[in-house]
Each structure stands twice: as C-alpha cells, then as structure tokens.
Design a protein around this motif. Structure first.
Motif, PDB file in Angstrom:
ATOM      1  N   TRP A 144       0.888  -1.288   0.099  1.00 49.27           N
ATOM      2  CA  TRP A 144       0.082  -0.047  -0.027  1.00 49.27           C
ATOM      3  C   TRP A 144       1.016   1.198   0.043  1.00 49.27           C
ATOM      4  O   TRP A 144       0.587   2.052  -0.660  1.00 49.27           O
ATOM      5  N   LYS A 145       1.869   1.350   0.745  1.00 53.19           N
ATOM      6  CA  LYS A 145       2.703   2.458   1.067  1.00 53.19           C
ATOM      7  C   LYS A 145       3.554   2.741  -0.360  1.00 53.19           C
ATOM      8  O   LYS A 145       4.212   3.713  -0.373  1.00 53.19           O
ATOM      9  N   SER A 146       3.605   1.575  -0.972  1.00 56.90           N
ATOM     10  CA  SER A 146       4.629   1.716  -2.183  1.00 56.90           C
ATOM     11  C   SER A 146       3.954   2.711  -3.331  1.00 56.90           C
ATOM     12  O   SER A 146       4.730   2.894  -4.419  1.00 56.90           O
ATOM     13  N   LEU A 147       2.858   2.667  -3.135  1.00 58.15           N
ATOM     14  CA  LEU A 147       1.860   3.162  -4.222  1.00 58.15           C
ATOM     15  C   LEU A 147       1.501   4.691  -4.433  1.00 58.15           C
ATOM     16  O   LEU A 147       1.690   5.354  -3.245  1.00 58.15           O
ATOM     17  N   ARG A 148       1.588   5.111  -5.521  1.00 53.76           N
ATOM     18  CA  ARG A 148       1.356   6.688  -5.650  1.00 53.76           C
ATOM     19  C   ARG A 148       0.147   6.810  -6.469  1.00 53.76           C
ATOM     20  O   ARG A 148      -0.414   6.077  -7.301  1.00 53.76           O
ATOM     21  N   ILE A 149      -0.884   7.418  -5.592  1.00 48.47           N
ATOM     22  CA  ILE A 149      -2.496   7.446  -6.014  1.00 48.47           C
ATOM     23  C   ILE A 149      -2.654   8.596  -6.907  1.00 48.47           C
ATOM     24  O   ILE A 149      -2.416   9.762  -6.740  1.00 48.47           O
ATOM     25  N   PRO A 150      -3.049   8.476  -8.092  1.00 51.95           N
ATOM     26  CA  PRO A 150      -3.371   9.699  -8.886  1.00 51.95           C
ATOM     27  C   PRO A 150      -4.494  10.596  -8.263  1.00 51.95           C
ATOM     28  O   PRO A 150      -5.110  10.285  -7.326  1.00 51.95           O
ATOM     29  N   ASP A 151      -4.620  12.039  -8.680  1.00 52.24           N
ATOM     30  CA  ASP A 151      -5.629  12.806  -8.479  1.00 52.24           C
ATOM     31  C   ASP A 151      -6.983  12.416  -9.246  1.00 52.24           C
ATOM     32  O   ASP A 151      -7.203  12.889 -10.126  1.00 52.24           O
ATOM     33  N   TYR A 152      -7.588  11.532  -8.425  1.00 50.62           N
ATOM     34  CA  TYR A 152      -8.771  10.935  -9.199  1.00 50.62           C
ATOM     35  C   TYR A 152     -10.130  11.848  -8.842  1.00 50.62           C
ATOM     36  O   TYR A 152     -11.030  11.928  -9.569  1.00 50.62           O
ATOM     37  N   ASP A 153      -9.752  12.700  -8.076  1.00 49.96           N
ATOM     38  CA  ASP A 153     -10.729  13.917  -7.963  1.00 49.96           C
ATOM     39  C   ASP A 153     -10.734  14.698  -9.064  1.00 49.96           C
ATOM     40  O   ASP A 153     -12.027  15.038  -9.540  1.00 49.96           O
ATOM     41  N   ARG A 154      -9.628  15.132  -9.641  1.00 47.29           N
ATOM     42  CA  ARG A 154      -9.478  15.886 -10.717  1.00 47.29           C
ATOM     43  C   ARG A 154      -9.990  15.103 -12.042  1.00 47.29           C
ATOM     44  O   ARG A 154     -10.560  15.420 -12.804  1.00 47.29           O
ATOM     45  N   ILE A 155      -9.564  13.878 -12.030  1.00 41.37           N
ATOM     46  CA  ILE A 155      -9.870  13.105 -13.219  1.00 41.37           C
ATOM     47  C   ILE A 155     -11.294  12.919 -13.207  1.00 41.37           C
ATOM     48  O   ILE A 155     -11.737  12.560 -14.381  1.00 41.37           O
ATOM     49  N   SER A 156     -11.983  12.898 -12.189  1.00 39.10           N
ATOM     50  CA  SER A 156     -13.456  12.494 -12.353  1.00 39.10           C
ATOM     51  C   SER A 156     -14.330  13.584 -12.862  1.00 39.10           C
ATOM     52  O   SER A 156     -15.274  13.392 -13.293  1.00 39.10           O
ATOM     53  N   ARG A 157     -13.403  15.036 -13.313  1.00 39.18           N
ATOM     54  CA  ARG A 157     -14.011  15.968 -13.964  1.00 39.18           C
ATOM     55  C   ARG A 157     -13.718  15.725 -15.375  1.00 39.18           C
ATOM     56  O   ARG A 157     -14.433  16.861 -16.059  1.00 39.18           O
ATOM     57  N   GLU A 158     -12.971  14.903 -15.873  1.00 38.30           N
ATOM     58  CA  GLU A 158     -12.922  15.066 -17.275  1.00 38.30           C
ATOM     59  C   GLU A 158     -13.956  14.505 -18.101  1.00 38.30           C
ATOM     60  O   GLU A 158     -14.700  13.773 -17.668  1.00 38.30           O
ATOM     61  N   ASP A 159     -13.974  15.039 -19.284  1.00 38.59           N
ATOM     62  CA  ASP A 159     -15.234  14.728 -20.160  1.00 38.59           C
ATOM     63  C   ASP A 159     -14.767  13.234 -20.971  1.00 38.59           C
ATOM     64  O   ASP A 159     -13.801  12.977 -21.264  1.00 38.59           O
ATOM     65  N   GLY A 160     -15.934  12.469 -20.872  1.00 41.57           N
ATOM     66  CA  GLY A 160     -15.658  11.206 -21.493  1.00 41.57           C
ATOM     67  C   GLY A 160     -14.705  10.106 -20.887  1.00 41.57           C
ATOM     68  O   GLY A 160     -14.278   9.395 -21.572  1.00 41.57           O
ATOM     69  N   LEU A 161     -14.748  10.182 -19.595  1.00 42.66           N
ATOM     70  CA  LEU A 161     -14.156   9.496 -18.934  1.00 42.66           C
ATOM     71  C   LEU A 161     -14.441   7.827 -18.925  1.00 42.66           C
ATOM     72  O   LEU A 161     -15.586   7.466 -19.072  1.00 42.66           O
ATOM     73  N   THR A 162     -13.512   7.131 -19.000  1.00 48.93           N
ATOM     74  CA  THR A 162     -13.598   5.666 -19.270  1.00 48.93           C
ATOM     75  C   THR A 162     -12.687   4.743 -18.338  1.00 48.93           C
ATOM     76  O   THR A 162     -12.003   5.479 -17.458  1.00 48.93           O
ATOM     77  N   ALA A 163     -13.092   3.495 -18.080  1.00 47.48           N
ATOM     78  CA  ALA A 163     -12.435   2.377 -17.380  1.00 47.48           C
ATOM     79  C   ALA A 163     -11.027   2.658 -17.660  1.00 47.48           C
ATOM     80  O   ALA A 163      -9.918   2.613 -16.899  1.00 47.48           O
ATOM     81  N   GLY A 164     -10.576   2.671 -18.982  1.00 46.91           N
ATOM     82  CA  GLY A 164      -9.191   2.699 -19.290  1.00 46.91           C
ATOM     83  C   GLY A 164      -8.486   3.774 -18.752  1.00 46.91           C
ATOM     84  O   GLY A 164      -7.463   3.838 -18.707  1.00 46.91           O
ATOM     85  N   ARG A 165      -9.190   5.061 -18.928  1.00 44.04           N
ATOM     86  CA  ARG A 165      -8.505   6.244 -18.181  1.00 44.04           C
ATOM     87  C   ARG A 165      -8.062   6.097 -17.068  1.00 44.04           C
ATOM     88  O   ARG A 165      -7.127   6.673 -16.379  1.00 44.04           O
ATOM     89  N   ILE A 166      -8.941   5.371 -16.014  1.00 46.77           N
ATOM     90  CA  ILE A 166      -9.000   5.268 -14.587  1.00 46.77           C
ATOM     91  C   ILE A 166      -7.611   4.171 -14.546  1.00 46.77           C
ATOM     92  O   ILE A 166      -6.691   4.463 -13.536  1.00 46.77           O
ATOM     93  N   ARG A 167      -7.586   3.224 -15.431  1.00 49.39           N
ATOM     94  CA  ARG A 167      -6.107   2.427 -15.573  1.00 49.39           C
ATOM     95  C   ARG A 167      -5.014   3.178 -15.722  1.00 49.39           C
ATOM     96  O   ARG A 167      -4.009   3.043 -15.167  1.00 49.39           O
ATOM     97  N   THR A 168      -5.049   3.720 -16.944  1.00 50.38           N
ATOM     98  CA  THR A 168      -3.832   4.355 -17.281  1.00 50.38           C
ATOM     99  C   THR A 168      -3.365   5.452 -16.435  1.00 50.38           C
ATOM    100  O   THR A 168      -2.188   5.705 -16.301  1.00 50.38           O
TER     101      THR A 168
END
Length: 227
Positions: A144-168
């Motif tokens: 768990w502590k080895s991971l960097r977590i993306p800013d999913y709050d910001r990403i959630s506001r993107e148009d056309g969000l997909t599962a692939g975008r969450i992955r990448t």
C-alpha cells in the motif's frame, strides 16, 4: 511460501487525509459464510476501494462510522484487502494459527478504516497466506505504501471518462505498472467501486486475468466526489 520476499518499499505516497485511528477495545467476531478452501497460492490481488462512493449512502451508519462519518478524517482509496489467488479459484477461510488483537486492528485503521473489515480480511484471506496476522498486515502495508495514487478527484471531472483512463492514470503514476495489471470494478451504473492490482507469486505486478481485470477500457465510467 514467498510472502516474506516483499522488500524495497518506496517512500509512502498512498492516500491518507489526516486519519485519526480511534481506540479499539475488542476484536469483532467473524463467522465464515462459505466453506474453507485450501490450494497453492499462485499470485495476489490488492483490492483498493473508492471510499467516497462507498460512503455516499453510509455517512450516518454506526457500522461504518470510522470510514464515513468524517470524525476520523476523510478517505479516498482505501485497502479492501490483500487476497491470495489460486490457479482457477482462491483459498479462503483457512485455519488460524494466531488471533488478531485490538492493537493490530488499530494500527491498520488508517489503511483499512473498519475494525470488522480488518478482522474479516485476516480470517478469510490472511490466514491462507501466513501464520501471523502481523505478517499479513505488514505485507499489505508495504504494498500500500509503495503506491502513488493519482488525483482521481481531478480526473473525475474529465469529459468522456472511461475505465481505461482510470487504469492508465494509475499506471502512469506508478513506475513498473502497466494498464493490463490494473483491474477496474464499476458498479452497474458505471461508478468506480474498486481498483484491483494484480501481483505474481513474488509480489511483482502481473497481468490480470479477465475476472480481476473487470471493466473494458472503452466502458464509460464515473467517479463519485465526496472528499
């Protein structure tokens, strides 16, 4: 058993929002809801739940007070569990060699913000990996502590969000990870519920099988914002 081979954890970058772990006086009693299943372990899954979506309808729930009330801090991604995997299924509910203590539960509440969740993950999954709960949670914490977590709050506001975008987004933030090693679980309405990170037997990232991979890259997705 390769569980002790985990090493080389990097600086902690996993998500935490000023978590304050409450005192714990007892260990929840967990009753198996399925039959025990024993088999060789061929890999592992680290399941990370998106807490804002989980807490969306549970903010007033006494059972989920630590995670959802806001009294103990706010949470983004949290650890659901570290699960051993078998060739075609997974081991579960193995005999326990040692019992969990209240202190061990409290030590893990900022990673897994539910005493019952901590207890259940040890009894159902951890006991199939190692004899001691301390070892199971130490390994989980290293991953768990080895991971960097993306800013999913910001990403959630993107148009056309997909599962692939969450992955990448996750793969781009974590060197050594590729998109095919990251499972995305959406609910039936397309909202993010969980990431499932796939590991091989020596805790190195590994390609997910279809069951763990989840939603296809082009599937429309949404991320509930509640932070």
């Amino acid at each position: 058993m390769t569980i002790l081979a985990v090493s080389g954890a990097t600086t902690a970058h996993a998500q935490a929002y000023q978590c304050r772990a409450p005192q714990i006086s007892s260990v929840p009693q967990i009753v198996p809801d399925q039959r025990p299943r024993s088999m060789p372990v061929t890999g592992y899954t680290l399941a990370l739940s998106w807490s804002p979506a989980f807490c969306r309808t549970r903010k007033g729930s006494a059972a989920h007070r630590v995670q959802c009330s806001g009294d103990n801090g706010a949470f983004g991604l949290v650890v659901h569990g570290l699960w051993p995997q078998g060739q075609r299924s997974w081991p579960q509910w193995c005999p326990q060699q040692a019992r969990l203590t209240p202190r061990e539960i409290r030590e893990n509440l900022c990673m897994m913000p539910s005493a019952r969740l901590v207890a259940r993950q040890w009894v159902k999954h951890g006991a199939c990996m190692t004899r001691r709960p301390e070892t199971y949670f130490n390994v989980t914490r290293i991953l768990w502590k080895s991971l960097r977590i993306p800013d999913y709050d910001r990403i959630s506001r993107e148009d056309g969000l997909t599962a692939g975008r969450i992955r990448t987004a996750f793969a781009d933030a974590n060197a050594g990870w590729s998109a095919d090693q990251i499972g995305v679980k959406l609910n039936r309405d397309g909202w993010l519920e969980e990431l499932r990170l796939c590991y091989g037997p020596r805790f190195r990232p590994a390609r997910c099988d279809p069951r763990r991979y989840g939603a296809r890259d082009g599937q429309a997705a949404n991320i509930w914002r509640g932070l």
